[in-house]
Design an enzyme around this catalytic site. Structure first.
Site, PDB file in Angstrom:
ATOM      1  N   GLY A  31       0.825  -1.215   0.000  1.00 24.40           N
ATOM      2  CA  GLY A  31       0.000   0.000   0.000  1.00 24.40           C
ATOM      3  C   GLY A  31       0.851   1.253   0.000  1.00 24.40           C
ATOM      4  N   LYS A  32       1.857   1.247   0.869  1.00 29.40           N
ATOM      5  CA  LYS A  32       2.797   2.374   0.938  1.00 29.40           C
ATOM      6  C   LYS A  32       3.532   2.541  -0.392  1.00 29.40           C
ATOM      7  CE  LYS A  32       4.883   2.232   5.517  1.00 29.40           C
ATOM      8  NZ  LYS A  32       6.162   2.098   6.216  1.00 29.40           N
ATOM      9  N   ASP A  89       8.489   5.249   8.337  1.00 34.13           N
ATOM     10  CA  ASP A  89       7.741   4.596   9.398  1.00 34.13           C
ATOM     11  C   ASP A  89       6.502   5.438   9.640  1.00 34.13           C
ATOM     12  OD1 ASP A  89       7.855   2.221  11.099  1.00 34.13           O
ATOM     13  OD2 ASP A  89       7.644   3.665  12.728  1.00 34.13           O
ATOM     14  N   PHE A 172      -5.231   1.421   2.423  1.00 35.00           N
ATOM     15  CA  PHE A 172      -4.759   0.220   3.119  1.00 35.00           C
ATOM     16  C   PHE A 172      -4.810   0.493   4.624  1.00 35.00           C
ATOM     17  CE2 PHE A 172      -0.541   1.592   4.577  1.00 35.00           C
ATOM     18  CZ  PHE A 172      -0.359   2.732   3.829  1.00 35.00           C
ATOM     19  N   GLY A 173      -4.377  -0.464   5.415  1.00 32.90           N
ATOM     20  CA  GLY A 173      -4.261  -0.273   6.869  1.00 32.90           C
ATOM     21  C   GLY A 173      -5.546   0.243   7.504  1.00 32.90           C
ATOM     22  N   LYS A 195      -6.020  11.309  -1.650  1.00 33.78           N
ATOM     23  CA  LYS A 195      -5.370  10.969  -0.377  1.00 33.78           C
ATOM     24  C   LYS A 195      -3.945  11.548  -0.342  1.00 33.78           C
ATOM     25  CE  LYS A 195      -3.732   7.323   2.643  1.00 33.78           C
ATOM     26  NZ  LYS A 195      -3.354   5.929   2.810  1.00 33.78           N
TER      27      LYS A 195
HETATM   28  P1  ITT Z   1       7.730  -1.231   6.084  1.00 37.19           P
HETATM   29  O1  ITT Z   1       8.245  -1.049   7.493  1.00 37.19           O
HETATM   30  O2  ITT Z   1       8.402  -2.352   5.359  1.00 37.19           O
HETATM   31  O3  ITT Z   1       7.711   0.043   5.303  1.00 37.19           O
HETATM   32  P2  ITT Z   1       5.209  -1.719   7.457  1.00 37.19           P
HETATM   33  O4  ITT Z   1       3.820  -2.075   7.022  1.00 37.19           O
HETATM   34  O5  ITT Z   1       5.836  -2.575   8.521  1.00 37.19           O
HETATM   35  O6  ITT Z   1       6.153  -1.682   6.158  1.00 37.19           O
HETATM   36  P3  ITT Z   1       5.208   0.496   9.284  1.00 37.19           P
HETATM   37  O7  ITT Z   1       6.016  -0.266  10.271  1.00 37.19           O
HETATM   38  O8  ITT Z   1       5.552   1.917   9.002  1.00 37.19           O
HETATM   39  O9  ITT Z   1       5.204  -0.212   7.865  1.00 37.19           O
HETATM   40  O10 ITT Z   1       3.689   0.382   9.757  1.00 37.19           O
HETATM   41  C1  ITT Z   1       2.753   1.232   9.231  1.00 37.19           C
HETATM   42  C2  ITT Z   1       1.374   0.765   9.643  1.00 37.19           C
HETATM   43  O11 ITT Z   1       0.615   1.946  10.006  1.00 37.19           O
HETATM   44  C3  ITT Z   1       0.662   0.162   8.438  1.00 37.19           C
HETATM   45  O12 ITT Z   1       0.781  -1.219   8.436  1.00 37.19           O
HETATM   46  C4  ITT Z   1      -0.767   0.645   8.640  1.00 37.19           C
HETATM   47  O13 ITT Z   1      -1.441  -0.248   9.466  1.00 37.19           O
HETATM   48  C5  ITT Z   1      -0.626   1.983   9.360  1.00 37.19           C
HETATM   49  N1  ITT Z   1      -0.627   3.092   8.375  1.00 37.19           N
HETATM   50  C6  ITT Z   1       0.411   3.872   8.015  1.00 37.19           C
HETATM   51  N2  ITT Z   1       0.076   4.729   7.046  1.00 37.19           N
HETATM   52  C7  ITT Z   1      -1.215   4.490   6.782  1.00 37.19           C
HETATM   53  C8  ITT Z   1      -2.115   5.019   5.855  1.00 37.19           C
HETATM   54  O14 ITT Z   1      -1.747   5.948   4.983  1.00 37.19           O
HETATM   55  N3  ITT Z   1      -3.350   4.543   5.835  1.00 37.19           N
HETATM   56  C9  ITT Z   1      -3.724   3.562   6.696  1.00 37.19           C
HETATM   57  N4  ITT Z   1      -2.944   2.984   7.584  1.00 37.19           N
HETATM   58  C10 ITT Z   1      -1.676   3.440   7.637  1.00 37.19           C
END
Ligand code: ITT
Length: 222
Positions: A31-32, A89, A172-173, A195
């Site tokens: 998603g990121k 992060d 996502f998330g 967004k």
């Molecule tokens: P990387 O560390 O590999 O980049 P990750 O999914 O582990 O991937 P993070 O540790 O930064 O990334 O966790 C971010 C979490 O925060 C992500 O899984 C979402 O649940 C939430 N999140 C962050 N940005 C968001 C967004 O734009 N929309 C919705 N949820 C988000």
């Protein structure tokens, strides 16, 4: 061999993507990655992902803040890959939960929780909390590091309200339960372009693009 005289513009080489500096986009979150691919389009670099560089190692996020974790990921992956690296992060802070899940956003329900499980747990924890007490924010910290250990960090915030049920299928998330009062929609109901215009990640990425432009101009990044 002498070339026949020609217009000057014919001698100007176009700047092809291959001539741009390489920056590893170090995220395992699809998603990121989708959002970054749009947000970094104006950046003076090309951004292969972890898979493109055959990197399978995960970095443990041991920091207490988003900025600490972003820096940890950027510095570790830059050393590992030998190329400049951009890492992020991010997460959600809910006021009624004293800022939780915060840096534990991805691991809220369990170490390998899905977005679905994390959202279900957050809705559960917010059960009975009045509409006026459901304020929250998304935070993003982006770090850029060189293999030699130079590094920079920028941050962005998006304020919103945690809804009582899921709305929308985009993003996502926690997007389906993150409501923006001035839009009357959750971030999962916005297009990716909408967004990106307002999001925590969009704000941090805009600063990252400016920073990269400056580093190229100064000859630090080439
Ligand atoms: P990387 O560390 O590999 O980049 P990750 O999914 O582990 O991937 P993070 O540790 O930064 O990334 O966790 C971010 C979490 O925060 C992500 O899984 C979402 O649940 C939430 N999140 C962050 N940005 C968001 C967004 O734009 N929309 C919705 N949820 C988000």
């Amino acid at each position: 061999m002498l070339l026949p005289p020609g217009p000057v513009f014919m001698q100007v080489k176009p700047v092809s993507n291959a001539n741009r500096p390489t920056i590893l986009l170090a995220t395992t979150n699809a998603g990121k990655a989708r959002e970054f691919n749009e947000l970094l389009r104006e950046a003076p670099a090309r951004f292969p992902g972890l898979k493109d560089l055959n990197i399978t190692q995960d970095v443990e996020e041991t920091g207490a803040t988003f900025a600490e974790n972003a820096l940890l990921k950027a510095v570790t992956y830059a050393k590992l890959s030998g190329v400049w690296t951009l890492a992020e992060d991010s997460g959600i802070e809910v006021d009624a939960l004293n800022g939780a899940p915060g840096v534990y956003s991805r691991r809220f329900a369990s170490p390998n929780a899905t977005d679905e499980e994390n959202v279900t747990l957050l809705l559960q924890k917010m059960k009975g909390v009045s509409w006026g007490n459901r304020s929250a924010r998304f935070r993003s910290a982006i770090s850029i590091a060189s293999p030699e250990g130079q590094h920079w960090t920028v941050e962005g915030i998006l304020d919103g309200i945690v809804t009582t049920a899921r709305h929308g299928a985009g993003g996502f998330g926690y997007d389906p339960i993150f409501w923006l009062p001035d839009r009357g929609k959750t971030t999962a109901e916005l297009s990716m372009a909408e967004k990106n215009q307002v999001s925590h990640r969009g704000k941090a990425a805009a600063q990252a693009v400016k920073l990269l432009q400056r580093l190229v101009l100064e000859g630090v990044l080439h």
